[in-house]
Design an enzyme around this catalytic site. Structure first.
Site, PDB file in Angstrom:
ATOM      1  N   ARG A 111     -22.153   0.991 -26.083  1.00 17.79           N
ATOM      2  CA  ARG A 111     -22.148   1.292 -27.486  1.00 17.79           C
ATOM      3  C   ARG A 111     -20.684   1.455 -27.656  1.00 17.79           C
ATOM      4  O   ARG A 111     -19.961   1.928 -27.128  1.00 17.79           O
ATOM      5  CB  ARG A 111     -22.867   2.400 -28.122  1.00 17.79           C
ATOM      6  CG  ARG A 111     -24.424   2.197 -28.372  1.00 17.79           C
ATOM      7  CD  ARG A 111     -24.375   1.507 -29.437  1.00 17.79           C
ATOM      8  NE  ARG A 111     -25.769   1.024 -29.954  1.00 17.79           N
ATOM      9  CZ  ARG A 111     -26.486  -0.043 -29.439  1.00 17.79           C
ATOM     10  NH1 ARG A 111     -26.028  -0.871 -28.718  1.00 17.79           N
ATOM     11  NH2 ARG A 111     -27.886  -0.019 -29.996  1.00 17.79           N
ATOM     12  N   GLU A 166     -18.273  -1.956 -35.548  1.00 16.63           N
ATOM     13  CA  GLU A 166     -18.733  -3.394 -35.729  1.00 16.63           C
ATOM     14  C   GLU A 166     -18.991  -3.558 -37.069  1.00 16.63           C
ATOM     15  O   GLU A 166     -19.513  -2.969 -37.895  1.00 16.63           O
ATOM     16  CB  GLU A 166     -19.971  -3.702 -34.999  1.00 16.63           C
ATOM     17  CG  GLU A 166     -19.376  -3.648 -33.464  1.00 16.63           C
ATOM     18  CD  GLU A 166     -20.896  -3.774 -32.632  1.00 16.63           C
ATOM     19  OE1 GLU A 166     -22.091  -4.012 -33.105  1.00 16.63           O
ATOM     20  OE2 GLU A 166     -20.897  -3.411 -31.444  1.00 16.63           O
ATOM     21  N   HIS A 201     -21.425  -8.454 -29.692  1.00 14.26           N
ATOM     22  CA  HIS A 201     -22.867  -8.027 -29.425  1.00 14.26           C
ATOM     23  C   HIS A 201     -23.954  -8.873 -29.209  1.00 14.26           C
ATOM     24  O   HIS A 201     -24.939  -9.164 -30.049  1.00 14.26           O
ATOM     25  CB  HIS A 201     -23.117  -6.885 -30.669  1.00 14.26           C
ATOM     26  CG  HIS A 201     -24.200  -5.917 -30.324  1.00 14.26           C
ATOM     27  ND1 HIS A 201     -23.891  -4.671 -30.915  1.00 14.26           N
ATOM     28  CD2 HIS A 201     -24.907  -5.753 -29.495  1.00 14.26           C
ATOM     29  CE1 HIS A 201     -24.833  -3.763 -30.390  1.00 14.26           C
ATOM     30  NE2 HIS A 201     -25.572  -4.525 -29.594  1.00 14.26           N
TER      31      HIS A 201
HETATM   32  C1  DGY Z   1     -29.927  -2.478 -28.421  1.00 13.51           C
HETATM   33  O1  DGY Z   1     -31.228  -3.036 -28.194  1.00 13.51           O
HETATM   34  O2  DGY Z   1     -29.475  -1.398 -28.317  1.00 13.51           O
HETATM   35  C2  DGY Z   1     -28.942  -3.725 -28.589  1.00 13.51           C
HETATM   36  O3  DGY Z   1     -27.626  -3.335 -28.487  1.00 13.51           O
HETATM   37  C3  DGY Z   1     -29.173  -4.190 -30.261  1.00 13.51           C
HETATM   38  O4  DGY Z   1     -29.282  -3.030 -30.952  1.00 13.51           O
END
Ligand code: DGY
Length: 323
Positions: free
Chosen positions: A242, A271, A289
């Site tokens: 993250r 983001e 992402h």
């Molecule tokens: C997750 O599954 O956490 C991916 O980053 C998409 O949200």
């Protein structure tokens, strides 16, 4: 019995939307733009289930509605730090996620970033597309060897282990692990991995560091200026976890001043906004992402949400309940 009213906050793969529509009274956000907290608060008053993604914010205030109807938030994704699960719980709302099905593809993207930044693939592609390539020469875009190097993995859950599998068995890398709890010896043995106590113990020993811990307040800026200073000046940082786990301003400085060798990022603090100081760093590879972005995985994530909802509405415990 009336079909449960279900809100899907973004567009999902067609096959999953079709399956959902057979069983539920389904509303899809056809605009496919992120909903704001006020929209979500409204939805919690109107729908039996709300199916958010990482682009939705669900702080405590969204649950403060006098006429909450929602009984389950079935998140499309494994990470759920965007949901205030304590607040959901205190309003009697269950929360589920979609683990397992995206581990392999997310680890594949972490490997992609690691290889791209170490082998200067982004720089090379930019040079070629700009018409600046003058041909082969022994000193051209010389990178760093990945095979046999030491990889530090922070967070050794399913995705961290999928990364170790690729790095150790595919690239002969030596694996060091830092994890909140003790990892079972038989799991470490699968990758010939060694667990260290702290992030501080891990960083100075690694040629590559890959982040696979959860996001949220607990890990906000886990990688900050002080810790970046502990990395080897030749080492690379990879983040597919993250955005908030890395202090982006500190990372930009480390990239510019060469405190570290480079970085690969698939996730960002704000983001889809990218910190302006990151944009011109040549020793940085950035992806939008894409961790779980394969047809197979995105469908599997949707069907996993479907299974969680079926369990919930048919009175069984959903297998991926997190709150
Ligand atoms: C997750 O599954 O956490 C991916 O980053 C998409 O949200």
């Amino acid at each position: 019995m009336a079909k449960p009213r279900v809100l899907v906050t973004r567009r999902w793969p067609e096959a999953v939307e079709a399956k959902m529509a057979e069983v539920f009274d389904l509303t899809i956000n056809r605009d496919d733009r992120p909903l704001g907290p006020e929209d979500i608060r409204g939805a919690i008053g109107d729908y039996d289930a709300v199916l958010p993604t990482v682009t939705d914010r669900l702080p405590g205030m969204v649950f403060d509605t006098p006429k909450a109807r929602t009984k389950i938030l079935a998140n499309y994704g494994v990470g759920f730090a965007h949901i205030d699960t304590d607040a959901a719980k205190s309003h009697g709302i269950a929360v589920t996620n979609t683990p397992d099905v995206l581990s392999e593809c997310t680890a594949d993207i972490a490997m992609t970033l690691m290889l791209m930044v170490a082998r200067r693939a982004g720089e090379g592609e930019r040079e070629l597309r700009d018409g600046r390539w003058t041909g082969w020469r022994p000193t051209h875009l010389v990178g760093t060897k990945v095979s046999g190097a030491t990889l530090g993995i922070i967070g050794f859950g399913r995705i961290g282990q999928a990364m170790a599998q690729r790095a150790h068995h595919g690239f002969g890398m030596k694996i060091l692990v830092q994890n909140r709890s003790k990892v079972a010896p038989e799991i470490l043995a699968r990758y010939n991995a060694v667990q260290v106590e702290t992030v501080e113990d891990l960083l100075p020993q690694c040629d590559f560091v890959s982040l696979h811990c959860p996001g949220g307040a607990a890990n906000r800026h886990l990688i900050n200026a002080r810790r970046l200073d502990l990395m080897k000046p030749t080492a690379f940082l990879i983040n597919t976890a993250r955005g908030e786990v890395v202090a982006e301003h500190a990372l930009a400085q480390a990239l510019w001043f060469g405190t570290i060798g480079g970085a690969g990022l698939d996730v960002f603090e704000r983001e889809p906004l990218i910190h302006p100081d990151l944009k011109d760093a040549d020793n940085l590879v950035m992806l939008p992402h894409l961790g779980s972005a394969t047809r197979e995985t995105r469908e599997a994530m949707g069907f996993r949400v479907f299974d969680n909802l079926m369990d919930f509405f048919e009175g069984r415990a959903p297998r991926d309940r997190v709150a």
